[in-house]
Scaffold this active site. Structure first.
Site, PDB file in Angstrom:
ATOM      1  N   GLU A 169      -8.774  -1.070  -2.057  1.00 45.18           N
ATOM      2  CA  GLU A 169      -9.061   0.472  -2.114  1.00 45.18           C
ATOM      3  C   GLU A 169     -10.486   0.814  -1.555  1.00 45.18           C
ATOM      4  OE1 GLU A 169      -6.475   2.287  -2.880  1.00 45.18           O
ATOM      5  OE2 GLU A 169      -5.460   0.579  -3.959  1.00 45.18           O
TER       6      GLU A 169
ATOM      7  N   CYS B 137       0.968  -1.231   0.078  1.00 41.93           N
ATOM      8  CA  CYS B 137       0.063  -0.024   0.021  1.00 41.93           C
ATOM      9  C   CYS B 137       0.841   1.187  -0.034  1.00 41.93           C
ATOM     10  CB  CYS B 137      -0.825  -0.041   1.306  1.00 41.93           C
ATOM     11  SG  CYS B 137      -1.838   1.450   1.390  1.00 41.93           S
TER      12      CYS B 137
HETATM   13 NI    NI Z   1      -3.727   1.047   0.091  1.00 48.51          NI
END
Ligand code: NI
Length: 165
Positions: free
Chosen positions: A138, A95
């Site tokens: 997401e 991420c």
């Molecule tokens: Ni992320």
């Protein structure tokens, strides 16, 4: 367009719930354009609005499953919800808000999402493999969930580089 700063994991904003988008106006379009630029500069495959400090339900995902002679393209998902999933995949995930960390996360192999586009039109889109993983990742950001919460195992740099995990 402008690059926006990506918040990192210690920022409490990343743990909050994002609110639905209600106005499909130039401000939303500016946000999405900025997110596109930010994602491209960071070489990422997905970005959620809360990662740039905007607590609204908007994410973008790079569709990488394209034919050799086609360009990868960005899918914009406003107020997205997962409507169905199929199968399972296990693999390394990272991420942009958790730099240089990777972990093994189980995700569905295929994911169908219903969302609105930047003009408010509802549509459905299906993602497979990395795109399915990215849709889930997401959309998790919109409820303050990070992949580190879900990872069954975090990877050392050696494990990641060797591909043995
Ligand atoms: Ni992320």
């Amino acid at each position: 367009m402008a690059f926006r700063t990506i918040l990192t994991y210690e920022d409490p904003q990343l743990r909050k719930n994002s609110r639905p988008v209600t106005k499909f106006d130039s401000r939303l379009h500016q946000l999405l354009d900025d997110m596109r630029e930010t994602l491209a500069s960071a070489n990422g495959v997905g970005l959620a609005a809360p990662q740039v400090g905007v607590l609204r339900q908007a994410v973008i995902v790079l569709e990488t499953n394209v034919a050799e002679d086609e360009e990868e393209y960005v899918i914009e998902l406003i107020n997205p919800e997962i409507v169905s999933t199929e199968g399972e995949q296990s693999g390394a995930e990272g991420c942009l808000s958790v730099p240089e960390e990777f972990g093994i996360v189980n995700r569905p192999e295929k994911v169908r999402v219903r969302a609105q586009d930047r003009y408010g039109n509802t549509f459905e889109v299906e993602g497979e493999g990395l795109t399915a993983r990215c849709f889930c990742h997401e959309i998790d950001h919109l409820s303050g969930v990070l992949f580190t919460d879900l990872a069954e195992k975090m990877l050392t740099e050696e494990e990641l580089n060797s591909g043995e995990y």
